[in-house]
Design a protein around this motif. Structure first.
Motif, PDB file in Angstrom:
ATOM      1  N   ASN A 178      -5.909   4.503  -0.056  1.00 59.72           N
ATOM      2  CA  ASN A 178      -6.088   4.085   1.339  1.00 59.72           C
ATOM      3  C   ASN A 178      -4.745   3.952   2.069  1.00 59.72           C
ATOM      4  O   ASN A 178      -4.650   3.251   3.061  1.00 59.72           O
ATOM      5  CB  ASN A 178      -6.850   2.756   1.396  1.00 59.72           C
ATOM      6  CG  ASN A 178      -6.073   1.602   0.770  1.00 59.72           C
ATOM      7  OD1 ASN A 178      -5.099   1.808   0.060  1.00 59.72           O
ATOM      8  ND2 ASN A 178      -6.515   0.380   1.044  1.00 59.72           N
ATOM      9  N   THR A 179      -3.724   4.665   1.589  1.00 64.69           N
ATOM     10  CA  THR A 179      -2.429   4.607   2.250  1.00 64.69           C
ATOM     11  C   THR A 179      -2.509   5.202   3.649  1.00 64.69           C
ATOM     12  O   THR A 179      -3.295   6.118   3.899  1.00 64.69           O
ATOM     13  CB  THR A 179      -1.338   5.327   1.429  1.00 64.69           C
ATOM     14  OG1 THR A 179      -0.080   5.144   2.090  1.00 64.69           O
ATOM     15  CG2 THR A 179      -1.605   6.808   1.296  1.00 64.69           C
ATOM     16  N   ASP A 180      -1.701   4.676   4.547  1.00 65.27           N
ATOM     17  CA  ASP A 180      -1.643   5.204   5.902  1.00 65.27           C
ATOM     18  C   ASP A 180      -0.465   6.156   6.089  1.00 65.27           C
ATOM     19  O   ASP A 180      -0.252   6.675   7.182  1.00 65.27           O
ATOM     20  CB  ASP A 180      -1.585   4.061   6.932  1.00 65.27           C
ATOM     21  CG  ASP A 180      -0.459   3.083   6.666  1.00 65.27           C
ATOM     22  OD1 ASP A 180       0.081   3.068   5.539  1.00 65.27           O
ATOM     23  OD2 ASP A 180      -0.111   2.315   7.583  1.00 65.27           O
ATOM     24  N   VAL A 181       0.301   6.405   5.022  1.00 68.92           N
ATOM     25  CA  VAL A 181       1.470   7.287   5.116  1.00 68.92           C
ATOM     26  C   VAL A 181       1.535   8.243   3.907  1.00 68.92           C
ATOM     27  O   VAL A 181       2.540   8.280   3.198  1.00 68.92           O
ATOM     28  CB  VAL A 181       2.770   6.455   5.231  1.00 68.92           C
ATOM     29  CG1 VAL A 181       2.896   5.798   6.593  1.00 68.92           C
ATOM     30  CG2 VAL A 181       2.855   5.410   4.116  1.00 68.92           C
ATOM     31  N   PRO A 182       0.482   9.035   3.658  1.00 68.30           N
ATOM     32  CA  PRO A 182       0.466   9.842   2.434  1.00 68.30           C
ATOM     33  C   PRO A 182       1.551  10.910   2.377  1.00 68.30           C
ATOM     34  O   PRO A 182       2.096  11.184   1.307  1.00 68.30           O
ATOM     35  CB  PRO A 182      -0.926  10.474   2.441  1.00 68.30           C
ATOM     36  CG  PRO A 182      -1.323  10.507   3.880  1.00 68.30           C
ATOM     37  CD  PRO A 182      -0.711   9.273   4.483  1.00 68.30           C
ATOM     38  N   ARG A 238       0.819  -1.219   0.000  1.00 69.51           N
ATOM     39  CA  ARG A 238       0.000   0.000   0.000  1.00 69.51           C
ATOM     40  C   ARG A 238       0.851   1.267   0.000  1.00 69.51           C
ATOM     41  O   ARG A 238       0.468   2.300   0.544  1.00 69.51           O
ATOM     42  CB  ARG A 238      -0.994   0.024   1.163  1.00 69.51           C
ATOM     43  CG  ARG A 238      -2.069  -1.023   1.050  1.00 69.51           C
ATOM     44  CD  ARG A 238      -3.161  -0.861   2.079  1.00 69.51           C
ATOM     45  NE  ARG A 238      -2.627  -0.723   3.418  1.00 69.51           N
ATOM     46  CZ  ARG A 238      -3.210  -0.015   4.382  1.00 69.51           C
ATOM     47  NH1 ARG A 238      -4.339   0.593   4.177  1.00 69.51           N
ATOM     48  NH2 ARG A 238      -2.668   0.068   5.579  1.00 69.51           N
ATOM     49  N   LEU A 239       2.029   1.199  -0.599  1.00 69.39           N
ATOM     50  CA  LEU A 239       2.869   2.375  -0.818  1.00 69.39           C
ATOM     51  C   LEU A 239       2.654   2.793  -2.281  1.00 69.39           C
ATOM     52  O   LEU A 239       3.481   2.577  -3.138  1.00 69.39           O
ATOM     53  CB  LEU A 239       4.337   2.048  -0.536  1.00 69.39           C
ATOM     54  CG  LEU A 239       4.691   1.838   0.927  1.00 69.39           C
ATOM     55  CD1 LEU A 239       6.079   1.256   1.078  1.00 69.39           C
ATOM     56  CD2 LEU A 239       4.562   3.154   1.699  1.00 69.39           C
ATOM     57  N   TYR A 240       1.495   3.400  -2.521  1.00 70.57           N
ATOM     58  CA  TYR A 240       1.074   3.677  -3.885  1.00 70.57           C
ATOM     59  C   TYR A 240       1.939   4.727  -4.576  1.00 70.57           C
ATOM     60  O   TYR A 240       2.157   4.659  -5.783  1.00 70.57           O
ATOM     61  CB  TYR A 240      -0.400   4.083  -3.912  1.00 70.57           C
ATOM     62  CG  TYR A 240      -1.292   3.046  -3.276  1.00 70.57           C
ATOM     63  CD1 TYR A 240      -1.340   1.750  -3.779  1.00 70.57           C
ATOM     64  CD2 TYR A 240      -2.041   3.329  -2.151  1.00 70.57           C
ATOM     65  CE1 TYR A 240      -2.137   0.782  -3.197  1.00 70.57           C
ATOM     66  CE2 TYR A 240      -2.851   2.371  -1.558  1.00 70.57           C
ATOM     67  CZ  TYR A 240      -2.891   1.106  -2.083  1.00 70.57           C
ATOM     68  OH  TYR A 240      -3.679   0.148  -1.496  1.00 70.57           O
TER      69      TYR A 240
END
Length: 197
Positions: free
Chosen positions: A120-124, A56-58
């Motif tokens: 839905n990343t938690d580190v934008p 999830r590191l888009y």
């Protein structure tokens, strides 16, 4: 390729290990100014795009696609140079540094907003900051600017922490190695720039 396995006590996947080897080879060849580095960059970017998407590191995943295009351009630059003269290692002027920092800042704002709003990343924010910095570093590398190594030092140190947080321990180890290699690249290219015409 995504089945979990343990290496040196860390959980990883075969794809992450392959990406690790390809990326390390890329940087070693970059330090030596070997144009084959760009081929390894294309391969490692292709595999890391999948690894980062799964984590999830888009921003980092999308960055790998940009790296593939930038690697084709970088390869062309290193082989052809500018107006058929060989590209040599040079330094940025102050105005060049200002443009790099302004571009990094603008790209960070756009990328972090996009990641925060549409994924839905938690580190934008850190993902956006490091993605923007990586783009700056890649462009400077393609133009053989010494300062690419300064950018990579900052980015790689921060990536170590991010990848530990995201449980990508093998990739965190790779980026710790990248910090050492970036320092070596900075020293090597700084000496070359002093004697470059």
């Amino acid at each position: 390729m995504n089945e979990s396995l343990a290496v040196l006590g860390f959980s990883t996947t075969p794809l992450e290990l392959i990406s690790f080897v390809l990326a390390a080879t890329t940087v070693l060849l970059n330090i030596r100014q070997n144009h084959w580095a760009w081929l390894f960059s294309i391969a490692s970017s292709s595999t890391y795009a999948v690894v980062f998407f799964d984590a999830r590191l888009y921003g980092d995943s999308g960055l790998q696609l940009v790296f593939i295009a930038a690697s084709v351009w970088g390869w062309w630059q290193w082989l052809r140079g500018t107006q058929e003269t060989k590209l040599v290692v040079t330094r940025l002027c102050r105005v060049g540094w200002a443009w790099v920092l302004a571009g990094w800042g603008a790209a960070f704002l756009v990328l972090s907003w996009f990641l925060r709003t549409y994924t839905n990343t938690d580190v934008p924010h850190i993902d956006g900051f490091l993605t923007a910095g990586s783009l700056a570093g890649q462009l400077l590398l393609a133009r053989k600017k010494v300062e690419n190594w300064h950018v990579w030092l900052v980015v790689d140190v921060l990536y170590v922490g991010l990848y530990i947080f995201k449980d990508l321990h093998v990739t965190a180890l790779l980026y710790a190695v990248f910090v050492v290699l970036a320092w070596r690249g900075l020293r090597t290219w700084s000496k070359l720039a002093r004697v470059a015409p």
